[in-house]
Structures are given as structure tokens and as C-alpha cells.
Design an enzyme around this catalytic site. Structure first.
Site, mmCIF file in Angstrom:
data_model
loop_
_atom_site.group_PDB
_atom_site.id
_atom_site.type_symbol
_atom_site.label_atom_id
_atom_site.label_comp_id
_atom_site.label_asym_id
_atom_site.label_seq_id
_atom_site.Cartn_x
_atom_site.Cartn_y
_atom_site.Cartn_z
ATOM 1 N N GLU A 177 0.953 -1.084 -0.038
ATOM 2 C CA GLU A 177 0.050 -0.113 0.157
ATOM 3 C C GLU A 177 0.627 1.327 0.193
ATOM 4 O OE1 GLU A 177 -2.873 0.492 3.263
ATOM 5 O OE2 GLU A 177 -3.432 2.282 2.319
ATOM 6 N N LYS A 219 -2.536 -1.914 -3.422
ATOM 7 C CA LYS A 219 -3.582 -0.910 -2.728
ATOM 8 C C LYS A 219 -3.241 0.287 -2.658
ATOM 9 C CE LYS A 219 -5.984 -0.208 1.559
ATOM 10 N NZ LYS A 219 -6.621 -0.723 2.861
#
Ligand code: 13P
Length: 337
Positions: A177, A219
Site C-alpha cells: 500500500e 492497494k
């Protein structure tokens, strides 16, 4: 898990019609969310709230994975069933946030580096024993006139790659992420420029560190105007710019991309995802890994009161269902009513 099993888990987390529930708020963050409904954050109130989410009837219809925080991976339902087991039983793969937060990057005012690599190998082993099949590490990128710098991006990319390699060594699927924050008044074009540089640095580092792209989930943020921008780009522009940016930087070997919501409202996040999925066939699944955009109305409906658990679950399941539809571009704002 073997490499092949990790690939299967990665695909299952973001299977068609499904996405990920990010319920991994750290204790300070969940205290902020609870303060908004005038609820004190205690170990018991946090447990009650996570139980509401994880036992929502039919959660597995549209949620393929749930990210937990260290404390909640060790917690159980009223009946004493560990949350990880309840989730598995309900068709949701349990995961765990393993980073230790973003700290100021020495020498680079305004930039941060995510900590948590020291001792990570041992912690991953314990988390796997507790039932976690995937993990999450969040790097935070701030946009300002002179930031991010290449040094800031490379430092964060290096951290993500070392984390991802350690996860795969432990048989755990890494969610990678890199979040470019919406904070500020920057344009969509500036967000695209920064997101491009960040993704390029991240995939360079993942390649150097021999991370198996088939056994991870990305992500990212969407490419979107800053929260305080005077003239914000339209949902259609956000969708087009996001997919173009991802196409330029994310290899097709990655099975799926699960967006964070990052301060978008619940309806905005769902609408953007739906428009993104209406664009040309992408080489990856385009899904969601929302925190606030899956939980805001659920928290309001619950309000910390035992008699409102069912109402909180209904509000959460409504967001899960609508985002599940957005996975194939079938969401319309009129469905909110
Ligand atoms: P938001 O969707 O609220 O941005 O949270 C997702 C997340 O997991 C941030 O790390």
C-alpha cells in the site's frame, strides 16, 4: 503456504463481486472514529465493534478479506470464538496490519517513512500461527510544493519491498500500500504525476527484491484532486486518470488492485470504483480495500449501543453490497435509496 497457495489466496481476496474490509485501525485511529460517535475507546468497545462487523450476516457475499489490527487478531466473539476463525467460517480471509506507522523522515521535512521492519520475520511467524493469511503495510506520501522527493519515494518503496519479501518468505500474501494522500489543494494532474513516480519506484523495488508479483495485491490511492482543491475533477476524470496511471506502472502479473478510500465519502468511493470498472478491460481485478468508506454509516447507525448492532450491520452490508456491484461497473447512485 506455498507460492501457488499464496497466489490462490491473493485471487480469492479480490474475486469478482468482492473486496476487502480494512478494519485495521490502530488504537489511536479507532479512538478518533469512536470520538465522532461519543464513544470511549476501550478494549471491550473495540472488540464489540469488530464483532459487529465480522459477524454481519452474509459478510462473505461481498467481502473476500478483512484486515485486522494486532489486538483484534487476538480477540474473540462473545462465545469465545477467535475473530480469525469466525471470519474464515463466514468465507472471509483474515489478514493483519504489520507496519508500525509513518514517522518523520530525517532530513526531509514533510516526508515520512513507515517503520516496522525490525523483528518483522518473527512477528509474521506468530501472525501466521494466529490465522493471518495476508498482511498489509502502508507507506504514506504527502504532496506539497517540493515533496515527495525521489529519496522519500525510494525509501518508502524499499520498505514496502522488504516487507513484501518477508511476507512471502513466511507464506503470507502482502498487500502493498503506497498511499498518496488527498490532503491539500493540488490538482488531479499533480496527483497523477506523484502517483506515477511512486508506483514506478515501488515496482522497481519489488523487482529488485524478487517479490513474486502473482502473489501480492496492490492497494493504491485513486488519481484524484486534493481535498481542498478549488476545482475538483469529475468522477469520470478520476476514473480515466486512475486507470491510465495504473496501466503505465502496474505489471499485468499482479492479480489485483484494491483501492483505499483515503477520505472520499462512501458514495464517492463507490461511484469512482464503478466508473473505473466500466472502462476497457484491465489486466487486473479492480477492487476495493476500504476503511472509512465501508464503515462510516455503520459506525453512525451503531453509535456504540448494543440495541443498534443489527442496524450497524445493515449499514455495513449495504456498503459491501454496493461496492460489490461497483466491482463490475453496475452501481448507480440511485441505488443509494
Ligand atoms: P481508508 O479506506 O479509510 O483510506 O482506509 C484504508 C486503509 O487501510 C488505510 O491504510
Amino acid at each position: 503456504m506455498t507460492a501457488h497457495e499464496m497466489e490462490e489466496v491473493a485471487r480469492a481476496m479480490i474475486a469478482l463481486g468482492k473486496g476487502i474490509l480494512a478494519a485495521d485501525e490502530s488504537s489511536p485511529t479507532i479512538a478518533k472514529r469512536f470520538a465522532a460517535i461519543n464513544l470511549e475507546s476501550t478494549e471491550e468497545s473495540r472488540r464489540a465493534y469488530r464483532q459487529l462487523l465480522f459477524t454481519a450476516p452474509g459478510i462473505g457475499d461481498h467481502i473476500g478479506g478483512a484486515i485486522l489490527y494486532d489486538e483484534s487478531l487476538r480477540q474473540a466473539t462473545d462465545d469465545g470464538e477467535p475473530f480469525a476463525e469466525v471470519l474464515e467460517k463466514n468465507g472471509v480471509i483474515p489478514g493483519i496490519k504489520v507496519d508500525k506507522g509513518a514517522k518523520p523522515l530525517a532530513g526531509f521535512p514533510g516526508e515520512t517513512v513507515t517503520e516496522g521492519l525490525d523483528g518483522l520475520r518473527g512477528r509474521l511467524e506468530e501472525y501466521a500461527d494466529l490465522g493471518a493469511k495476508f498482511a498489509k503495510w502502508r507507506a504514506v506520501i504527502h504532496i506539497g510544493p517540493d515533496i515527495p522527493t525521489p529519496a522519500g519515494n525510494n525509501t518508502n518503496a524499499h520498505g514496502l519491498a522488504r516487507y513484501a519479501a518477508l511476507c512471502q518468505e513466511a507464506g503470507i500474501v502482502p498487500i502493498v500500500e503506497p498511499e498518496v494522500l488527498m490532503d491539500g489543494d493540488h490538482s488531479l494532474q499533480r496527483c497523477e504525476q506523484v502517483t506515477s513516480a511512486v508506483l514506478q519506484a515501488v515496482f522497481d523495488a519489488l523487482f529488485e527484491h524478487r517479490v513474486r508479483l502473482e502473489a501480492m495485491v496492490l492497494k493504491p490511492n485513486m488519481v484524484i484532486s486534493g481535498m481542498d482543491a478549488a476545482d475538483r475533477a469529475s468522477p469520470e476524470e478520476v476514473a480515466a486518470a486512475t486507470v491510465q496511471c495504473l496501466r503505465r506502472h502496474v505489471p499485468p502479473a499482479v492479480p489485483g488492485i484494491a483501492f483505499l478510500s483515503g477520505g472520499q465519502s462512501e458514495t464517492e468511493a463507490t461511484q469512482h470504483l464503478s466508473l473505473i470498472n466500466r472502462l476497457d478491460d484491465a489486466p487486473w481485478q479492480l477492487s476495493f480495500s476500504y476503511g472509512r468508506a465501508l464503515q462510516q454509516s455503520a459506525l453512525q447507525a451503531w453509535g456504540g449501543k448494543a440495541e443498534n448492532v443489527a442496524a450497524g450491520q445493515q449499514a455495513f452490508l449495504k456498503r459491501a453490497r454496493l461496492n460489490g456491484l461497483a466491482r463490475s461497473g453496475d452501481y448507480e447512485p440511485s441505488m443509494e435509496d
